[in-house]
Write an enzyme that holds these catalytic residues in place. Structure first.
Site, short mmCIF file in Angstrom:
data_model
loop_
_atom_site.label_atom_id
_atom_site.label_comp_id
_atom_site.label_asym_id
_atom_site.label_seq_id
_atom_site.Cartn_x
_atom_site.Cartn_y
_atom_site.Cartn_z
N ASP A 119 -11.67 41.84 15.36
CA ASP A 119 -12.58 42.24 14.29
C ASP A 119 -12.07 41.79 12.92
OD1 ASP A 119 -14.94 43.45 13.35
OD2 ASP A 119 -14.69 45.16 14.69
N GLY A 164 -20.31 36.55 11.06
CA GLY A 164 -20.99 35.42 10.43
C GLY A 164 -20.43 35.02 9.09
N ASP A 184 -23.75 43.46 12.41
CA ASP A 184 -23.91 44.18 13.67
C ASP A 184 -25.39 44.37 14.04
OD1 ASP A 184 -21.20 44.38 13.72
OD2 ASP A 184 -21.11 46.54 13.39
#
Length: 401
Positions: A119, A164, A184
């Site tokens: 992440d 992105g 998300d």
């Protein structure tokens, strides 16, 4: 293809739930359909590293330890995935992997994991990193490569969850196998079409060696209708996004499972010869190449080893007839006719010559087709060119004038 815990459970996870999910993947025949990864998302660890500097699994949630859990998953014939972050902490403020990349890669390997979702939260200050998102992902990619080479073991699959940012589709394949292309996902139609719209402009980035990741599937979640869930799954599959189930499998409906296991759609996603995505050939509601987060491109096509794939998406709130000329797709040959296979109805629908119309496509519904060459089109069709622009007789006569 596999399962991720986040959309269904967020932080409410433990080893019993993970093992039950793995068992359901087997008993519900999802593994037979191709879903092989069982991926644990955030919130599995203690809040602090141990005295040796290692991440430690939460002793209450995972009392048997991660290695015992991954052994059970592997014994079911499945693979196991884990989660970490490129920053100081994960998004839920558990230990991240910044400056501990090599240590954590070894830890995840020792625990028996095959896959790492990585992440993008808790970013260190610029005067510490002296690098951008790409640099922070390069650190973990190098750690994965170095450990694989030194240990003689397969490298972790790296799924980059950088939402992105910084146009990952232009560089992320250097470091991993998939990269998130958007923020998300949410379990509603507005989120589905927004993500699809954004991805319509960089479908070229997906092939066998890397995939645009449109985020975890929401099939079976929220207020999505049956038609919307079909459209969602079709788009994710035909654009070759990773397919990670994110619903409560113990309560999954028959319709949800039918969508998730459509063998003809999955066959396109898992094509062993063609790894590229479908792409829009006509936007429909909008002029071509115009972004619209509520009405993305409607007409898509792409290659497969068995023919040309088409996706027709009705973004309207009412039924619609959807018409296209076959040669609008670059993968169709002029002067040929094509048999039509409906990948949702599982029916052969005759032969298309030059044009095709799907009638009364439901609101937010989808039509997925496989067209296969069936030889020359009938003789003496008029006009002699399906596309009239500069269509000319050998004697120099233009047909389009």
């Amino acid at each position: 293809m596999g399962y991720n815990t986040w959309n269904a459970y967020h932080c409410d996870i433990d080893e019993g739930l993970i093992l039950q999910t793995a068992q359901l993947i087997k008993s519900l025949k999802l593994a037979d359909a191709g879903y092989t990864y069982v991926n644990i998302d955030d919130c599995y660890s203690e809040r602090s590293r141990n005295d040796d500097g290692d991440i430690v699994e939460d002793a209450t949630k995972f009392p048997s330890g991660m290695k015992a859990l991954t052994d059970k998953i592997h014994n079911l014939g499945l693979k196991a995935g884990i989660y970490s972050d490129s920053g100081w902490f994960t998004c839920q403020l558990y230990p991240g992997s910044f400056q501990n990349e090599a240590r954590d890669v070894k830890r995840f390997h020792d625990w028996g994991f095959d896959y790492l979702k990585y992440d993008n939260c808790a970013v260190p200050f610029d005067n510490i990193t002296r690098e951008n998102i790409m640099g922070r992902y390069e650190r973990v990619a190098n750690a994965i490569t170095d450990f694989s080479l030194s240990s003689g073991t397969p490298p972790l699959i790296l799924s980059m969850c950088q939402w992105g940012r910084e146009q990952g589709w232009t560089w992320a394949r250097r470091y991993g196998q998939s990269w998130r292309t958007t923020d998300d996902i949410d379990p509603n139609w507005q989120s589905i079409v927004k993500i699809l719209n954004q991805n319509s402009f960089y479908t070229w980035a997906t092939d066998f060696y890397g995939h645009n990741d449109m985020d975890i599937l929401e099939v079976g979640n929220g207020p999505l209708t049956y038609e919307e869930a079909k459209s969602h799954f079709t788009a994710w599959a035909l654009l070759k996004s990773p397919l990670l189930i994110g619903t409560h499998l113990a309560s999954a409906t028959k319709e949800t499972l039918e969508i998730l296991t459509n063998p003809e759609i999955i066959a396109i996603h898992q094509d062993s010869v063609v790894g590229t995505s479908i792409s829009p050939f006509r936007w429909g509601i909008n002029p071509d190449w115009v972004s619209n987060n509520t009405h993305p491109a409607q007409y898509w096509s792409g290659e497969s080893q068995n023919g040309t794939v088409f996706m027709l998406l009705n973004t309207l709130d009412e039924p619609a007839d959807m018409f296209f000329r076959l040669t609008e797709s670059p993968w169709i040959r002029a002067g040929r006719q094509y048999t039509v296979r409906d990948l949702w109805a599982h029916t052969d629908n005759g032969t298309a010559v030059r044009n095709f119309t799907a009638y009364a496509v439901p609101p937010h519904g989808v039509v997925a087709l496989l067209l296969q060459d069936a030889g020359n089109e009938p003789d003496d069709l008029w006009p002699p060119c399906a596309v009239l622009e500069w269509c000319m007789n050998s004697n120099g006569t233009r047909i389009d004038q």
